[in-house]
Design a protein around this motif. Sequence first.
Motif, PDB file in Angstrom:
ATOM      1  N   TYR A 115     -56.825   1.879  13.206  1.00 34.22           N
ATOM      2  CA  TYR A 115     -56.497   2.046  14.627  1.00 34.22           C
ATOM      3  C   TYR A 115     -57.317   1.037  15.432  1.00 34.22           C
ATOM      4  CZ  TYR A 115     -56.888   4.269  19.291  1.00 34.22           C
ATOM      5  OH  TYR A 115     -56.918   4.529  20.640  1.00 34.22           O
ATOM      6  N   TYR A 116     -56.683   0.463  16.456  1.00 36.73           N
ATOM      7  CA  TYR A 116     -57.375  -0.485  17.336  1.00 36.73           C
ATOM      8  C   TYR A 116     -56.843  -0.326  18.751  1.00 36.73           C
ATOM      9  CZ  TYR A 116     -59.449  -4.906  18.934  1.00 36.73           C
ATOM     10  OH  TYR A 116     -60.194  -5.866  19.591  1.00 36.73           O
ATOM     11  N   SER A 117     -57.746  -0.070  19.700  1.00 37.44           N
ATOM     12  CA  SER A 117     -57.355   0.088  21.097  1.00 37.44           C
ATOM     13  C   SER A 117     -57.290  -1.261  21.801  1.00 37.44           C
ATOM     14  CB  SER A 117     -58.356   0.984  21.829  1.00 37.44           C
ATOM     15  OG  SER A 117     -58.087   0.988  23.223  1.00 37.44           O
ATOM     16  N   ILE A 118     -56.178  -1.494  22.486  1.00 39.19           N
ATOM     17  CA  ILE A 118     -56.037  -2.704  23.301  1.00 39.19           C
ATOM     18  C   ILE A 118     -56.882  -2.574  24.568  1.00 39.19           C
ATOM     19  CG2 ILE A 118     -54.402  -4.078  24.646  1.00 39.19           C
ATOM     20  CD1 ILE A 118     -52.277  -3.294  22.516  1.00 39.19           C
ATOM     21  N   ALA A 119     -56.760  -1.444  25.246  1.00 35.99           N
ATOM     22  CA  ALA A 119     -57.621  -1.199  26.413  1.00 35.99           C
ATOM     23  C   ALA A 119     -59.083  -1.231  25.977  1.00 35.99           C
ATOM     24  CB  ALA A 119     -57.286   0.146  27.045  1.00 35.99           C
ATOM     25  N   TRP A 170     -52.541   0.522  13.579  1.00 44.09           N
ATOM     26  CA  TRP A 170     -52.175   1.500  14.607  1.00 44.09           C
ATOM     27  C   TRP A 170     -52.732   1.057  15.959  1.00 44.09           C
ATOM     28  CZ3 TRP A 170     -51.852   5.464  18.014  1.00 44.09           C
ATOM     29  CH2 TRP A 170     -50.949   6.496  17.760  1.00 44.09           C
ATOM     30  N   TRP A 171     -51.874   0.404  16.748  1.00 44.37           N
ATOM     31  CA  TRP A 171     -52.249  -0.017  18.100  1.00 44.37           C
ATOM     32  C   TRP A 171     -52.271   1.178  19.047  1.00 44.37           C
ATOM     33  CZ3 TRP A 171     -53.912  -4.819  18.641  1.00 44.37           C
ATOM     34  CH2 TRP A 171     -53.382  -5.857  17.880  1.00 44.37           C
ATOM     35  N   ASP A 172     -53.023   1.026  20.129  1.00 43.01           N
ATOM     36  CA  ASP A 172     -52.984   2.030  21.184  1.00 43.01           C
ATOM     37  C   ASP A 172     -53.285   1.393  22.535  1.00 43.01           C
ATOM     38  OD1 ASP A 172     -52.577   4.557  22.190  1.00 43.01           O
ATOM     39  OD2 ASP A 172     -54.547   5.337  21.632  1.00 43.01           O
ATOM     40  N   ALA A 194     -48.704  -3.745   5.180  1.00 43.87           N
ATOM     41  CA  ALA A 194     -49.014  -2.880   6.326  1.00 43.87           C
ATOM     42  C   ALA A 194     -47.793  -2.662   7.214  1.00 43.87           C
ATOM     43  CB  ALA A 194     -50.140  -3.495   7.153  1.00 43.87           C
ATOM     44  N   VAL A 195     -47.623  -1.409   7.638  1.00 42.94           N
ATOM     45  CA  VAL A 195     -46.634  -1.101   8.668  1.00 42.94           C
ATOM     46  C   VAL A 195     -47.372  -0.994  10.000  1.00 42.94           C
ATOM     47  CG1 VAL A 195     -44.945  -0.004   7.178  1.00 42.94           C
ATOM     48  CG2 VAL A 195     -46.825   1.354   8.091  1.00 42.94           C
ATOM     49  N   ILE A 196     -46.667  -1.274  11.086  1.00 43.03           N
ATOM     50  CA  ILE A 196     -47.295  -1.414  12.397  1.00 43.03           C
ATOM     51  C   ILE A 196     -46.568  -0.506  13.389  1.00 43.03           C
ATOM     52  CG2 ILE A 196     -47.959  -3.047  14.209  1.00 43.03           C
ATOM     53  CD1 ILE A 196     -47.613  -5.288  12.110  1.00 43.03           C
ATOM     54  N   ASN A 197     -47.335   0.202  14.205  1.00 46.23           N
ATOM     55  CA  ASN A 197     -46.699   1.134  15.142  1.00 46.23           C
ATOM     56  C   ASN A 197     -46.170   0.409  16.374  1.00 46.23           C
ATOM     57  OD1 ASN A 197     -48.997   0.666  16.674  1.00 46.23           O
ATOM     58  ND2 ASN A 197     -49.404   2.817  17.084  1.00 46.23           N
ATOM     59  N   PHE A 206     -42.436   1.507  13.666  1.00 50.30           N
ATOM     60  CA  PHE A 206     -42.186   2.949  13.741  1.00 50.30           C
ATOM     61  C   PHE A 206     -42.659   3.515  15.076  1.00 50.30           C
ATOM     62  CE2 PHE A 206     -46.372   2.450  11.827  1.00 50.30           C
ATOM     63  CZ  PHE A 206     -47.153   3.448  12.381  1.00 50.30           C
ATOM     64  N   GLY A 207     -42.027   4.626  15.467  1.00 50.43           N
ATOM     65  CA  GLY A 207     -42.357   5.303  16.710  1.00 50.43           C
ATOM     66  C   GLY A 207     -43.482   6.294  16.521  1.00 50.43           C
ATOM     67  N   THR A 208     -44.113   6.693  17.660  1.00 52.93           N
ATOM     68  CA  THR A 208     -45.321   7.518  17.587  1.00 52.93           C
ATOM     69  C   THR A 208     -45.313   8.640  18.633  1.00 52.93           C
ATOM     70  OG1 THR A 208     -46.434   5.924  19.030  1.00 52.93           O
ATOM     71  CG2 THR A 208     -46.766   5.670  16.659  1.00 52.93           C
ATOM     72  N   PRO A 209     -44.390   9.599  18.530  1.00 50.30           N
ATOM     73  CA  PRO A 209     -44.449  10.730  19.473  1.00 50.30           C
ATOM     74  C   PRO A 209     -45.774  11.471  19.331  1.00 50.30           C
ATOM     75  CG  PRO A 209     -42.972  11.211  17.641  1.00 50.30           C
ATOM     76  CD  PRO A 209     -43.330   9.762  17.535  1.00 50.30           C
TER      77      PRO A 209
END
Length: 401
Positions: A115-119, A170-172, A194-197, A206-209
């Motif tokens: 996981y990696y946060s952009i903000a 996993w972006w956020d 790797a798959v990317i959200n 892929f989607g991330t509800p």
Amino acid sequence: MYFMPTRSAKSSHWGLYSIDGWHEQDQWRRRIPRSEYVQLARRWNPVHFDPDQWLDLAERVGMKYICVTTKHHDGFCLFESKHTSYQTMNTPYGRDAIKLLADACHRRKFPLCLYYSIADWHHPNYPNQGRHHELPPQPGDQPDLLKYIDFLKAQVRELCTNYGEIHGFWWDMNVDQHVDRSINDMIRQLQPQAVINDRGYDEGDFGTPERDYTPASGFVPSFQKRTEACQSVGMESWGYRVDEDYYTDRHLVRSIARYLARDANYLLNVGPRGDGTFPPESVAILERIGRWYQAVKDSLEGAIPASHLTSNRNVLLTRKGNDLYVHLIADPVGDVVKLKPLAVLPRKATLLNTGQNVDCSIDLVPSEHAEQGCYLRLCKLPANEMANTVLVTKLEFDQLD
């Protein structure tokens, strides 16, 4: 490129915010000045962090991969980076936590996602403007989105180069919805498995509800796009919270069943404490859910969605060949499940939760007098005795069209 088949996974929000244990967005939600928040790095020393214990727990409860925060919104990095001093190596701990976890995952052949946060509430070039999940402009900042993206690309390259094979990125929190397809292209070049959200710089794989989000269009029996739902065991926080309010087992099990039965993955989060261990309450929740999953996993692993076979929207169906699995995902209003318009008796019906036989019938019942239809009914289910779980019945047919 591949997407891991239907399965559940463990997510961990872990960082400086775990030390005081209020919320993973502590700095933003409690309006803590940056100059004060960064002092937490002096206390970062998770001496009881044992990645093998993390993986032992994940495997014990039936999880198939793990996703961990490398950098959350506060900007603190759990990995060694040449591009910031705000990282685990410059703390009393002085160790690369992501490297320790990655080494354990590779040794045990347990897939790892990052996981990696952009903000970023710490980097001076990130354009904090007080939007959602952003700080207001900070003294000394030099907002420059393109410079920040250069920094981000350099860190992503480190993550995709220094930790062996990873299975997902996993972006956020792409707050300004900037588009730059070259970043995911770089990830795919460096980590072809790797798959990317879909929360990064393009639509991803892929989607991330999140937290049982249901779109305005309503509940759908299957997904058009590959999906990984995410949820936390805690109601208030994804990171460790000292005084957490926890979801009930029933809520979490139903949530998991609703997604896995529709060929989606499920990322269930637990927040480790500042010392690197998990709260006993979280562990107990995972173990109880794990016992349910181990009992019913035959209905989910390798099965395909089949809810189109019934008009009953209180259940979801999955299928393997001539075997049909009935997941009771809603509050049962009675001890019977009607599978209209199915009108074929199975040769065997088994409640996977307990292994007991289930009575089945195809008789006319008064509620079907108008159509005079006789439909398959599962009768005398232990709906009262097992009200806090999801009942799953396996129906074995000689021939199921």
